[in-house]
Write an enzyme that holds these catalytic residues in place. Structure first.
Site, PDB file in Angstrom:
ATOM      1  CD  GLU A 264      18.516  -5.170  -0.407  1.00 45.36           C
ATOM      2  OE1 GLU A 264      19.302  -4.193  -0.318  1.00 45.36           O
ATOM      3  OE2 GLU A 264      17.685  -5.478   0.449  1.00 45.36           O
ATOM      4  CB  CYS A 298      19.158  -1.646   2.249  1.00 44.19           C
ATOM      5  SG  CYS A 298      19.481  -3.111   3.171  1.00 44.19           S
TER       6      CYS A 298
HETATM    7  C1  UN1 Z   1      15.991  -3.194   3.315  1.00 45.64           C
HETATM    8  O1  UN1 Z   1      16.299  -2.199   3.967  1.00 45.64           O
HETATM    9  O2  UN1 Z   1      16.729  -4.199   3.287  1.00 45.64           O
HETATM   10  O3  UN1 Z   1      12.155   0.153   0.264  1.00 45.64           O
HETATM   11  C2  UN1 Z   1      14.714  -3.326   2.609  1.00 45.64           C
HETATM   12  C3  UN1 Z   1      12.165  -0.001   1.492  1.00 45.64           C
HETATM   13  C4  UN1 Z   1      11.547  -1.265   2.019  1.00 45.64           C
HETATM   14  C5  UN1 Z   1      12.528  -2.383   1.999  1.00 45.64           C
HETATM   15  C6  UN1 Z   1      13.887  -2.078   2.548  1.00 45.64           C
HETATM   16  N1  UN1 Z   1      10.425  -1.610   1.192  1.00 45.64           N
HETATM   17  O4  UN1 Z   1      12.636   0.793   2.261  1.00 45.64           O
END
Ligand code: UN1
Length: 512
Positions: A264, A298
Site C-alpha cells: 500500500e 496516502c
Molecule cells: C493511509 O493513509 O495509509 O481512507 C491510510 C483513509 C483512511 C486510511 C488511510 N481510512 O483515508
C-alpha cells in the site's frame, strides 16, 4: 499528558515484545521520540538488536503453529475482546496518536475507531472463511477449495496511520490463523508500544488459547529490523505501507525468496469537479481531503481537476475556505490542522513549492512555514493551493504535505479522466457530479484506474468494509474489507474420489 501514563508509556521503553514479554532492555540504539506538536521529547525507545529480532520472529513462528489449530470463531472471540479493550482506551490512544504524529484529535480518535471497526469486521469474518465448491468432471468425485492459515505475517506500518494499519492487517491475520510481527515506523513507535500494552489484559486472561508471540512487535530502523524481516524465510507474507521507493525494494527482496507482499504505497489522488457538481459539497471534500492529517494520508487529495467553466469559482471558494482554517496544536479541537511529522517533512514541503514555481506553476495561497511561540516545533506549515499543469514533474510526484494542485480541464469528462489517470500512482480518486452519465463514465472500464473510485465523496476517509489499496505504483495490494482476508491465507484445492474406480481428468486412459 495523563494519556502517556494511562497507556504505560515510560521515559524509556523497550522496543521488542512478544505479547506479554518485553525484550530489548537497552542494548539496541535508542530512538528519542520528539512530538511535532510542541517539539518536546516524549520518551525514548530501545530498538531491537539482531538477536532480539530473532527471538521475536521465533516466538511468532511458534505461536503460529499453535494458533493455526484454534477454530476460527474462537480466534474471532479473541479479536472481539481486543475490540472491547480498544473501546476502553479509545480516548487516550487517540490523544497519543495525535501528540506523537500530529494529526488532529478528531482524526486520532477516528483512527482508533477504525481499529475497533476492523475488529468487529474480523469477528464476523472468522465465521466466513469461505471457499467455493466446484463441479468435478469425474463421476463420484467432489471438488472444493479450502483456505488455510499462512504463517507469520510481517507488518511494516508508516507514521501517518501508526495504529490503524497494523490493526487492518493483524486482526484479519489473526482470524485467518496467523501470527503477526509488527515493525512500526520509527517516527511513531510509542503508539505501537501503547497498543501492545492495551492488548496485554486480553492476552493474559486468555493465555490458554493465545500463545505468546501471536502479536509481536519489533521496533528498529529499516536497515536493521526492516531488512531482516524482508529476508526472513519464516515470514511468508509481508504487508508494507509506505513510499513507493520503500515498497519497490520490499517487493523485490520478498519476491526473491518467493514470499508474498501486500503493498500500500504512494497515492496522487484527484477529485474531478464537473459543471454538474454540487460545489459547496465538492469544496468541503477537497478541503478535508487536502488538509486532513496535514496532507499526510496516502489518500490525501493532491489534485483537483476542474472544468474551465467553473474553475475560477472553485478556486475562489477554496481560497476563501483556506483563509478560515485554523492551524495549531492538534489536541486543541478548535484547530483544523496540526503539524507535519518533522522538520525534514517541512523541508520537503518547501522544496516541492520551489519546484512548482520553477516548473511554471503558481502558488495561489499559503506556501509558508508558520512562525510564533505556538509553532516552536518548526513543523507547522500553511495549507497551500497551487495552479499547475498535470504534467509538471512535481505534480507527478507524491509530496506528503498539505499542497493541493488545481488543474483545468476543458470539454468532456473523459478529458478530466485522462488527466486523472495520467500519473504513476493509482490509489484513490473521486468525481463530484450530479450527472449520471459523467459518474458512470468515471466508474466504467474506461474510467478511473485507481483502486478506489468515489462519487460525491472525497478521496480520503475510506470505511474499513471495502478493500483498501490501489494500482500502478501504489503497489496493487488490498487490505481491510471485502475479501482482502484471502491475502492472508493459502488456498488449497481438494478433489475427493468416493467411487471404486480411478477415472483420470481430461478423459485420459492409462491402464496398468
Ligand atoms: C493511509 O493513509 O495509509 O481512507 C491510510 C483513509 C483512511 C486510511 C488511510 N481510512 O483515508
Amino acid at each position: 499528558m495523563q494519556f502517556l501514563q494511562t497507556l504505560g508509556i515510560e521515559k524509556e521503553n523497550r522496543g521488542v515484545s512478544t505479547g506479554l514479554t518485553w525484550l530489548g532492555g537497552g542494548k539496541g540504539p535508542m530512538i528519542d521520540v520528539v512530538s511535532p506538536v510542541d517539539g518536546h521529547a516524549i520518551a525514548g525507545v530501545f530498538t531491537a538488536t539482531p538477536a532480539e529480532y530473532d527471538r521475536a520472529a521465533t516466538a511468532a513462528r511458534r505461536a503460529f503453529l499453535r494458533w493455526r489449530e484454534v477454530p476460527p470463531p474462537r480466534r474471532g472471540d479473541i479479536v472481539r475482546r481486543i475490540g472491547q479493550q480498544l473501546r476502553i482506551y479509545k480516548k487516550p490512544l487517540g490523544a497519543l496518536v495525535s501528540y506523537e504524529m500530529g494529526k488532529s484529535l478528531q482524526e486520532g480518535l477516528g483512527e482508533v475507531q477504525e481499529m475497533i471497526d476492523i475488529c468487529d469486521f474480523a469477528v464476523g469474518q472468522s465465521r466466513q472463511l469461505y471457499g467455493y465448491t466446484m463441479a468435478s468432471e469425474r463421476p463420484e468425485h467432489r471438488m472444493y477449495d479450502h483456505y488455510h492459515p499462512l504463517g507469520v505475517v510481517g507488518i511494516v506500518s508508516a507514521f501517518n496511520f501508526p495504529v490503524a494499519v497494523w490493526s487492518w492487517n493483524a486482526m484479519l491475520a489473526a482470524v485467518c490463523g496467523n501470527a503477526s510481527l509488527w515493525k512500526p515506523s520509527s517516527k511513531a513507535p510509542l503508539s505501537a508500544i501503547a497498543v501492545q500494552h492495551i492488548l496485554a489484559d486480553v492476552l493474559r486472561e486468555n493465555d490458554d488459547v493465545v500463545p505468546e508471540g501471536l502479536f509481536s512487535l519489533v521496533i528498529g530502523s529499516g536497515s536493521s529490523v526492516g531488512q531482516r524481516l524482508l529476508e526472513d524465510e519464516r515470514v511468508p507474507l509481508v504487508s508494507v505501507t509506505g513510499s513507493t521507493r520503500v515498497g519497490r525494494h520490499a517487493a523485490q527482496v520478498v519476491a526473491g525468496r518467493f514470499g508474498r507482499t501486500i503493498l500500500e504505497l504512494g497515492g496522487n489522488n484527484a477529485i474531478i469537479v464537473t459543471p454538474a457538481a454540487d460545489l459547496p459539497m465538492a469544496v468541503s471534500a477537497i478541503v478535508f481531503g487536502a488538509v486532513g492529517t496535514a496532507g499526510q494520508r496516502c489518500t490525501s487529495t493532491r489534485r483537483v481537476i476542474v472544468h474551465a467553466d467553473i474553475y475560477d469559482r472553485v478556486a475562489a471558494s477554496l481560497t476563501r475556505a483556506y483563509a478560515g482554517l485554523r492551524i495549531g496544536n492538534p489536541l486543541d479541537e478548535n484547530n483544523h490542522m496540526g503539524p507535519l511529522i518533522d522538520t525534514a517533512a517541512v523541508a520537503d514541503y518547501q522544496r516541492a513549492l520551489a519546484q512548482v514555481v520553477a516548473q511554471g506553476g503558481q502558488v495561489l495561497c499559503g506556501g509558508g512555514v508558520m512562525e510564533g511561540p505556538e509553532y516552536a516545533s518548526g513543523c507547522y506549515v500553511q495549507p497551500t493551493i497551487c495552479a499547475v499543469e498535470n504534467n509538471l514533474a512535481i505534480v507527478q510526484d507524491e509530496t506528503f504535505a498539505p499542497i493541493v494542485y488545481l488543474i483545468r480541464y476543458r470539454g468532456d469528462v473523459s478529458n478530466a479522466i485522462t488527466l486523472q489517470n495520467d500519473v504513476p500512482q493509482g490509489l484513490s480518486s473521486a468525481i463530484f457530479t450530479n450527472d449520471l452519465r459523467e459518474a458512470e463514465r468515471f466508474l466504467s472500464a474506461a474510467g478511473s484506474d485507481c483502486g478506489i473510485a468515489n462519487v460525491n465523496i472525497g478521496t480520503s476517509g475510506a470505511e474499513i468494509g471495502g478493500a483498501f489499496g490501489g494500482e500502478k505504483e501504489t503497489g496493487g495490494g488490498r487490505e481491510s474489507g471485502s475479501d482482502a482476508w484471502k491475502g492472508y491465507m493459502r488456498r488449497q484445492t481438494t478433489t475427493i474420489n468416493y467411487g471404486r474406480s480411478l477415472p483420470l481428468a481430461q478423459g485420459i486412459s492409462f491402464d496398468i
